[in-house]
Every structure is written in C-alpha cells, then in structure tokens.
Design an enzyme around this catalytic site. Structure first.
Site, PDB file in Angstrom:
ATOM      1  N   PRO A 165      31.048  35.401  41.073  1.00  0.00           N
ATOM      2  CA  PRO A 165      30.467  34.564  40.008  1.00  0.00           C
ATOM      3  C   PRO A 165      31.391  33.385  39.727  1.00  0.00           C
ATOM      4  O   PRO A 165      32.413  33.529  39.062  1.00  0.00           O
ATOM      5  CB  PRO A 165      30.377  35.516  38.816  1.00  0.00           C
ATOM      6  CG  PRO A 165      31.450  36.547  39.074  1.00  0.00           C
ATOM      7  CD  PRO A 165      31.531  36.695  40.563  1.00  0.00           C
ATOM      8  N   ASP A 180      36.746  31.918  39.730  1.00  0.00           N
ATOM      9  CA  ASP A 180      36.100  33.230  39.754  1.00  0.00           C
ATOM     10  C   ASP A 180      36.042  33.709  38.305  1.00  0.00           C
ATOM     11  O   ASP A 180      37.069  34.043  37.710  1.00  0.00           O
ATOM     12  CB  ASP A 180      36.925  34.188  40.620  1.00  0.00           C
ATOM     13  CG  ASP A 180      36.337  35.598  40.664  1.00  0.00           C
ATOM     14  OD1 ASP A 180      35.434  35.913  39.861  1.00  0.00           O
ATOM     15  OD2 ASP A 180      36.790  36.397  41.518  1.00  0.00           O
ATOM     16  N   HIS A 181      34.844  33.748  37.716  1.00  0.00           N
ATOM     17  CA  HIS A 181      34.714  34.024  36.287  1.00  0.00           C
ATOM     18  C   HIS A 181      35.187  35.429  35.927  1.00  0.00           C
ATOM     19  O   HIS A 181      35.477  35.718  34.752  1.00  0.00           O
ATOM     20  CB  HIS A 181      33.260  33.830  35.832  1.00  0.00           C
ATOM     21  CG  HIS A 181      33.123  33.471  34.388  1.00  0.00           C
ATOM     22  ND1 HIS A 181      33.580  34.283  33.378  1.00  0.00           N
ATOM     23  CD2 HIS A 181      32.596  32.388  33.771  1.00  0.00           C
ATOM     24  CE1 HIS A 181      33.331  33.719  32.205  1.00  0.00           C
ATOM     25  NE2 HIS A 181      32.737  32.571  32.416  1.00  0.00           N
ATOM     26  N   ARG A 182      35.294  36.332  36.898  1.00  0.00           N
ATOM     27  CA  ARG A 182      35.796  37.671  36.609  1.00  0.00           C
ATOM     28  C   ARG A 182      37.281  37.641  36.274  1.00  0.00           C
ATOM     29  O   ARG A 182      37.811  38.575  35.663  1.00  0.00           O
ATOM     30  CB  ARG A 182      35.560  38.592  37.814  1.00  0.00           C
ATOM     31  CG  ARG A 182      34.105  38.758  38.224  1.00  0.00           C
ATOM     32  CD  ARG A 182      33.970  39.479  39.547  1.00  0.00           C
ATOM     33  NE  ARG A 182      34.642  38.755  40.627  1.00  0.00           N
ATOM     34  CZ  ARG A 182      34.687  39.184  41.890  1.00  0.00           C
ATOM     35  NH1 ARG A 182      34.106  40.326  42.210  1.00  0.00           N
ATOM     36  NH2 ARG A 182      35.301  38.464  42.813  1.00  0.00           N
ATOM     37  N   VAL A 183      37.963  36.561  36.721  1.00  0.00           N
ATOM     38  CA  VAL A 183      39.412  36.456  36.559  1.00  0.00           C
ATOM     39  C   VAL A 183      39.783  35.264  35.686  1.00  0.00           C
ATOM     40  O   VAL A 183      40.525  35.379  34.714  1.00  0.00           O
ATOM     41  CB  VAL A 183      40.099  36.312  37.938  1.00  0.00           C
ATOM     42  CG1 VAL A 183      41.620  36.267  37.778  1.00  0.00           C
ATOM     43  CG2 VAL A 183      39.699  37.432  38.873  1.00  0.00           C
TER      44      VAL A 183
END
Length: 436
Positions: free
Chosen positions: A234, A408-411
């Site tokens: 994402p 990376d939107h998770r990070v």
C-alpha cells in the site's frame, strides 16, 4: 557418479544462463576449482566445484539460457568424498563466490529421531569434530536456537541443509542477530489466483507487425518484483520542490578542493549523503515491514538505481551516513562501473534500507518510483532547472528540483514521510548542515 546442479547465486534467483565452461569432458576437478561462469539477472559470477572427480559429461552447453536452479548441468565420476566445507547452494555441487542461500522449496524438515534406551542418531562430523552443515542451515539454526548436534542431516553425505532446520525451535535466538528481515509472502489467495494471459493478436495487434525480443533473466525478474510490489504494497507519494543554488555552489567548492585527488562529487552524491543523514534524523523512515513487526535499521544503506544494458540494478552505499562526500563519490563511481559490466557481488546490490532513483540527467522533471521491497520508501529525483519562485512579495529565479518520496504506508505514514522530507529539504538547501 555425482550430478553438478545449477546453483542459486542469490535469494531471488530461479534460473540463469550458463555463460561459460572452464572445464571439458575428461578434466580432473578438485574442490575449489573454478569450473563455470553463471550469468544471473544481475551479475556474472564464477562458480567453484565442491566435490572432486573427473568430468564425465557436460549436460548443459555454455550459452544456454533459462537454466532452472537445481537442474543437473554436468556429471562427475571418481572421488566424490565430502569436502571439508558446506554443501553448494540449493544442495547442489557447485560453490558460488560468494555463497548464497537457495531459493527452491525443499521437503519437510527431517528431525533427529530417538528411541527409548537408545541415543539419538546424530549427524556425521568432519575431521575436527565439526558438524557437517551448510552455511544457511547454520544461520537458521543459530537464529532459532537449535543445537545442530541434535539434528539429522538429509543432504549429501548426511550434511545438514536448510530443510532439516526450517521450522525447528530451540532456545531464543541470540540478541544482536544481523539476519535481515524479509518481506512477507503473498497471501494464499493471491498466490493461487491465476493470471489471464492474453496475446497481442487477441488484443488486436496484427501478426507480423512487430519484432519480439524474448525476456532475459533480468527483465523477467524486474517484471515480477515490480508487479508484486505495486500490487501488494500500500503505497502513496509525497512531492516537494527544493532550491539547489546553495548546494551547487557548495559542490563547486568541494570539487575545487578535491581536484588534485581526481575525485569529482556529483549532485547525486550529495543527494545520497543528505538522504542518509535525514534517515538518521528521522529513524522512523529507515524501516521495513515484516509480518513479525517493523524493523528499524541501524544504518542508512542507500540503494541507488543504475541503468545498465537490458535493465536496472541498485548497488548499495552501506552506512552512507558515516561517509564523506569524496568517499561516496569514489564508491558510487566504482559500483556503477562494475554494475554496467555485471561484475557486482550479490551483497553489493541485495538489501539496502532506502532507495534513490535519479532521472534528472534525462530531463525528467517529476516522477514516482515503485518501492523496492523490503524497503519502506524510495526517493525519485527530477532535473534541476531555473524556475520562478516567490520570496516574500517578490518574484525571483532559482534552480529548483522536484523530489517525490514513495512510501510503504504500513511503515512510513504521511506524517513520518513529511518529517523526513522536511529534514532532507533542510540539508539540500543548506548543505553546510551535512557536516555539522
């Protein structure tokens, strides 16, 4: 008889080109002899023999492309006693320089068996009492806290290999492990979903109206990795403009001081240094997503995209925050030259904690790159050009460069990305802060 198998020279290698044989039928081979050159999607590497014997047959002629990992490529006869080192990559009979872990799935792990009243069957040991095990198996066992002396090997000559230790659990892994976190696998549903392949003719392109150039290993690997990254990570872009006049003036002074040393610092070298310092000042951006948690890296290992014949490769400037501009310039020149001749070692282009892609030299003003997993972000750098800027209530002319951070939107969420860009902008627009 001993089959020589196509080795896995990198964690992502699935196939390669057998570029050259250094032996022929009838030649005597000893452990450590260079017997072949294998061309992967990233580099050409010499391969050493692990077993000893006489070349009985060459099964794959040199120049053969798309040779799958673990395919028999030659056969040895004669002395095939186990060498004092580990097995070749993927359980094969070749030892690449440097060795790399296998990529092929293996059978379920074989564990040491014991019966009441009988001691467990232990693996064979080398002359010095050392358990026979591949380097990868040793690393996995160390991280899992597994005692190799209690594991039965299923590899050649009873050697312990990857499948023997995968899934085993022992004492907690030692602290300070340097094992790199890996990106999580695709979900079962995504992996099982078939992809519909449609030919050009089915899409209305007339047969004979085009020339088809088959995909080589590099193109195939880039296509797969970028497709997976774009689909599964994402991601989102953040774009800013930076004024370069102070940096260009500083670069002129630096190059004047380094002229006698034959070193020339580029704008890209200064971007690498600024990115590395910004990552140390905003450590939340120097991170990778893993299924077990977020990995925060100790150093800013900057992967820099270099265009080569037939594709792209990202050599890495390790711990760039600790290096001066002259050292970065020398290192990047060497890495780029060897990248273009495919002479990089795997550790010189695999890994990295952050990437930079610069298309400014091609006149590209602005673009957004695809994330290079497992990194949390990649910076896309455009061309520096004269643009009108507003200072107070007055118009002025400045050299401006557009940069886009793909996250990376998770990070790296929006706030983290924005803080990193602010730190990066301050360093670029006031370059003296890179050294204080």
């Amino acid at each position: 008889m001993t089959d020589v198998l196509m080795p896995a020279l990198s964690p992502t290698m699935e196939e390669g080109t057998l570029a050259k044989w250094h032996v022929k039928v009838g030649d005597e081979v000893r452990s450590g002899d260079v017997i072949a050159e294998i061309e992967t999607d990233k580099a050409t590497m010499e391969v050493e023999a692990v077993d000893e014997g006489v070349v009985e047959a060459i099964l794959v002629p040199e120049g053969t492309e798309e040779v799958k990992v673990n395919t028999p490529i030659a056969r040895l006869s004669g002395d095939t006693s186990p060498p004092p080192g580990g097995a070749g990559a993927g359980g094969g009979r070749l030892s690449p320089q440097p060795p790399s872990p296998p990529t092929r799935p293996e059978a379920p792990p074989a564990r040491a068996q014991s019966q009441p009243g009988r001691p467990p069957t232990l693996p064979p040991r080398e002359g010095g009492g050392r358990v026979l095990a591949s380097p990868l198996a040793r690393r996995i066992a160390k991280d899992a806290g597994v005692d190799l002396a209690q594991v039965k090997g299923s590899g050649p000559h009873g050697r312990i290999i990857r499948r023997d230790v995968e899934g085993l659990k022992g004492a907690p892994a030692a602290s300070g492990s340097t094992a790199q976190p890996q990106a999580g696998p695709r979900t079962a549903a995504a992996a099982a979903e078939p992809r519909r392949v449609v030919s050009l003719e089915q899409q209305g392109i007339a047969p004979g109206s085009y020339d088809l150039k088959p995909l080589d290993g590099m193109k195939r690997t880039i296509a797969r990795r970028m497709t997976d990254s774009f689909r599964e990570v994402p991601h989102f872009p953040l774009t800013i403009d930076l004024e370069l006049d102070a940096l260009l003036a500083a670069r002129t002074k630096v190059n004047g001081l380094l002229e006698k040393e034959g070193v020339k610092v580029s704008v890209n070298d200064m971007v690498i240094k600024a990115a590395a310092i910004a990552l140390k000042r905003q450590p939340d951006a120097n991170a990778s997503y893993t299924p077990e948690g977020i990995a925060f890296h100790h150093h800013a290992d900057i992967a820099v995209a270099v265009a080569i014949d037939g594709g792209l490769i990202t050599p890495i400037v390790r711990a760039a925050e600790t290096k001066g501009l002259a050292e970065i310039a020398r290192e990047m020149k060497d890495l780029a030259e060897r990248a273009r001749t495919r002479k990089l070692k795997p550790e010189e282009f695999q890994g990295g904690t952050f990437s930079i892609s610069n298309l400014g030299m091609f006149g590209v003003r602005s673009f957004a790159s695809i994330i290079n997993e497992p990194q949390g972000a990649i910076l896309s750098v455009g061309a520096g050009e004269k643009r009108p800027v507003v200072r107070g209530d007055q118009l002025a002319i400045a050299t401006v460069m557009t940069a886009t951070l793909t996250c990376d939107h998770r990070v790296v969420d929006g706030a983290i990305g924005a803080r990193w860009l602010a730190a990066f902008k301050a360093l670029i627009e006031d370059p003296i802060t890179m050294i204080v």
